[in-house]
Design an enzyme around this catalytic site. Structure first.
Site, PDB file in Angstrom:
ATOM      1  N   GLU A 396       0.816  -1.225   0.000  1.00  0.00           N
ATOM      2  CA  GLU A 396       0.000   0.000   0.000  1.00  0.00           C
ATOM      3  C   GLU A 396       0.845   1.269   0.000  1.00  0.00           C
ATOM      4  O   GLU A 396       0.459   2.281  -0.594  1.00  0.00           O
ATOM      5  CB  GLU A 396      -0.968   0.015   1.194  1.00  0.00           C
ATOM      6  N   HIS A 465     -11.673  -4.918   9.083  1.00  0.00           N
ATOM      7  CA  HIS A 465     -12.261  -4.748   7.752  1.00  0.00           C
ATOM      8  C   HIS A 465     -13.600  -4.026   7.855  1.00  0.00           C
ATOM      9  O   HIS A 465     -14.503  -4.287   7.067  1.00  0.00           O
ATOM     10  CB  HIS A 465     -12.501  -6.102   7.077  1.00  0.00           C
TER      11      HIS A 465
END
Ligand SMILES: Cc1ncc(C[n+]2csc(CCOP(=O)(O)OP(=O)(O)O)c2C)c(N)n1
Length: 664
Positions: A396, A465
């Site tokens: 990322e 999440h």
């Protein structure tokens, strides 16, 4: 100085005497520059305030390296970057003025010694976050490949930085994309105040290149010819399409880590060894005119310092300028209407922008061949090719760094972060890098990048999440952030963000990806920062965003049956806020406001918004009553039953409105 190499380069032929003289002259200039900076930081009161990191002993590397490159090849360096700036052609008067925080400094005193930037030139800049420049270099190189300009970017780190995650991600990313980058490690033996040998279990830092499939070499950084030849070979390899090279240059650190470092941790022997390798002392005997050259370069620096001391300080009134650019104000024209799901609307927005502008590129994990884990990128790679829509390593920091680098180099990158929760492993690139560049460059450069992600709790999604993270991003000046939750806004807001000239984060609501609705497709994009009135009303304004908007509309429907006229405003953009829409709705609703969000309460964006509403009402003499309804301050559980117990539903919103109006 030890040396070794894992790949054999063909030597570029070079006139060694001429090279040594030129490098020696420039190295003398850089040394005199650093000496002057050191002295200016030691005056009473100090002309230069704060820490400065000087490159005494390392001057040959930038000088010889850049002589081996083309004049349009680019440089990204560390905070110890004065030598790189000068060798890359930054006006030394502007550089010294910047270090002294004067108005004519290359960044008007906003960057200072450790963060000089000029991305509109070949000197992209320094970086004060160890290792961060490496992933930005990936984006600059992507842009160079897209433009087929055959440029190479050289990015430097210190030895300590080789242990940074971002450097690992950049090497992985650059290797797999075969990017034309020269990674340079200036190994001065010290990682700040700690010996580098205590922090590495390998003898040669360049040997790490092997793990990435990147050719590498360890080279003396005080030998102009060795530096020149290794950089020439690396550049030739990059231009031939063979991807990056990792070069480790061994250099002495002649002075402390920073200007006030007394080096209590360093042995006399180590200092003596460094002093014996001082490149100016080593090279001087090879040049008959060495003393004259040194004196000439010192005189140039004396003159520069005199000029800089006359320069004015920056104007206080300018301190808030260049945080973000001006907003566009173009109304889009409808071209077609189509019923589609939320994720199909994302796909339509990406497709349209990729069609309209060759500078738009889209990348992230699994978005290329597979078309994204939710299908947002379906068929885009097939239509636009692997150069414009591509998969990245699971990295990322490299994804966002590449977006920053590409954006400052003329592209309009859209980077997907698969889940908002994953942004935390790469926040540096968004917050320390993307958000800063317009400000530090006084608006000369900007970062037109978009980060697309999705968030929120859905049945079974675990605490890693399911978070709603918008407040963390909206807190950062320089970033724009939207939260969207229906097909129309998924389409319109993403297009607006891609057209905008600042870094935008568009957070979609995963829970609404499959909901279908009619979408108005348009020729051009709407401006960023527009709220959308979802339901008119006159008793209370429910202000919301993301998944809560539909629930607020449902609540408003039930409330009208009870005789309460509730309006629903989907704020969509939390930064910038659409004050016009907000203020006028609040006035219509006689000052009654309920803010509803899925994110947890403390430090949630509702707190900020409530205070803004209160302050604005106070300033205009109006009265408001503001309350908020949020998820309580908990972690988010995976169990659907537990999630439901925490996250506001439409009946909770209904009850909160009645409470606010005293109608329980
Ligand atoms: C991400 C990050 N961590 C820590 C620091 C603090 N810091 C500034 S310089 C430095 C040492 C870096 O050493 P090295 O990479 O060897 O470079 P050198 O100072 O030798 O040029 C550290 C730890 C920082 N600026 N950024």
């Amino acid at each position: 100085m030890s040396s070794g190499s894992e790949s054999l380069y063909a030597s570029a032929s070079v006139d060694e005497t001429g090279l040594i003289e030129n490098v020696f002259r420039e190295a003398c200039f850089i040394r005199a520059f650093e000496n002057a900076a050191l002295e200016l930081s030691q005056t009473k009161p100090p002309v230069i305030q704060g820490s400065i990191h000087l490159c005494a002993g390392q001057e040959v590397v930038p000088s010889a390296a850049l002589k081996a490159l083309r004049e349009d090849d680019q440089v990204i360096c560390t905070y110890r970057g004065h030598g790189w700036a000068i060798a890359a052609g930054v006006d030394p008067v502007g550089a010294m003025a910047e270090i002294c925080h004067r108005a004519p400094g290359i960044n008007g005193g906003r960057g200072g010694s450790a963060y000089m930037m000029a991305p509109h030139t070949r000197f992209i800049g320094e970086n004060s976050i160890v290792g961060a420049g490496t992933t930005i270099a990936c984006g600059v190189a992507l842009s160079n490949l897209a433009k087929k300009n055959n440029r190479v970017v050289i990015v430097t780190v210190g030895d300590g930085a080789v242990n940074q995650g971002s450097v690992h991600e950049a090497l992985a990313f650059a290797a797999v994309k075969k990017l034309p980058i020269i990674f340079v490690v200036e190994n001065n033996g010290w990682s700040e105040l700690t010996a580098t040998s205590d922090m590495f279990m390998v003898e040669r830092l360049a040997s790490r290149g092997r793990g990435y499939g990147i050719p590498s070499a360890t080279v003396s950084g005080i030998d102009p010819k060795a530096v020149y030849e290794s950089v020439s070979a690396a550049a030739a390899s990059a231009r031939a399409g063979n991807g990056p090279t990792l070069l480790e240059f061994k250099v002495p650190r002649l002075w402390g880590h920073y200007n006030r470092d007394i080096e209590h941790y360093r042995s006399k022997e180590d200092r003596a060894e460094a002093a014996a390798n001082d490149p100016l002392l080593v090279l001087a005997p090879k040049l008959a005119a060495a003393n004259d050259i040194r004196a000439e370069e010192q005189a140039r620096i004396d003159d520069i310092v005199k000029q800089v001391l006359e320069f004015p300080e920056p104007e206080e009134v300018d301190a808030q300028l260049h945080v973000v650019g001006k907003l566009a104000d173009k109304a889009p024209v409808e071209t077609e209407r189509k019923t589609m799901t939320g994720i199909e609307a994302v796909n339509a927005a990406l497709r349209t922008e990729l069609e309209l502008d060759d500078n738009v590129i889209f990348f992230g994990e699994d978005v290329g061949k597979a078309g994204g884990i939710f299908g947002g990128a379906r068929n885009l790679q097939r239509q636009f090719g692997e150069d414009r829509v591509f998969d990245t390593p699971i990295a990322e920091n490299a994804i966002l760094g590449a977006a920053v680098g590409a954006a400052i180099s003329g592209m309009r990158p859209v980077a997907e972060i698969m889940w908002a929760d994953f942004m935390f492993v790469a926040f540096d690139q968004l917050i320390n890098q993307a958000a800063n560049i317009r400000y530090v460059t006084q608006g000369r450069s900007n970062v037109p990048m978009v980060v697309r992600t999705q968030q929120g709790a859905t049945p079974g999604s675990c605490s890693q999440h399911s978070q709603s993270i918008e407040a963390l991003i909206a807190h950062i000046p320089g970033l724009k952030v939207a939260v969207v939750s229906n097909p129309q806004d998924n389409y319109a807001v993403l297009r607006a963000a891609i057209r905008d000239d600042d870094p935008c984060v568009v957070i979609e609501a995963r829970g609404t990806y499959q909901s279908k609705d009619e979408v108005v497709l348009t020729d051009n994009a709407e401006p960023v920062g527009r709220a959308r009135l979802r339901k008119a009303g006159s008793d209370v304004a429910i202000v919301s965003w993301g998944t809560m908007v539909d629930r607020a509309c449902e609540a408003a429907g039930s409330l009208s049956a009870a005789g309460i006229s509730a309006a629903v405003l989907d704020l969509r953009w939390l930064s910038p806020i659409d004050y016009e829409a907000l203020d006028s709705l609040i006035r219509e609703c006689r000052g009654n406001v309920l803010i509803v969000h899925e994110a947890v309460r403390t430090g949630g964006f509702g707190a900020e918004l409530a205070m803004q509403i209160i302050e604005r009402a106070a300033a205009s003499g109006g009265a408001v009553k503001v309350e908020r309804l949020t998820t309580p301050d908990t972690r988010i559980p995976a169990s659907p039953v537990l999630q439901q117990a925490l996250i506001p539903g439409s009946s909770d919103i209904e009850a909160a409105v009645k409470r606010l109006l005293g109608q329980e």
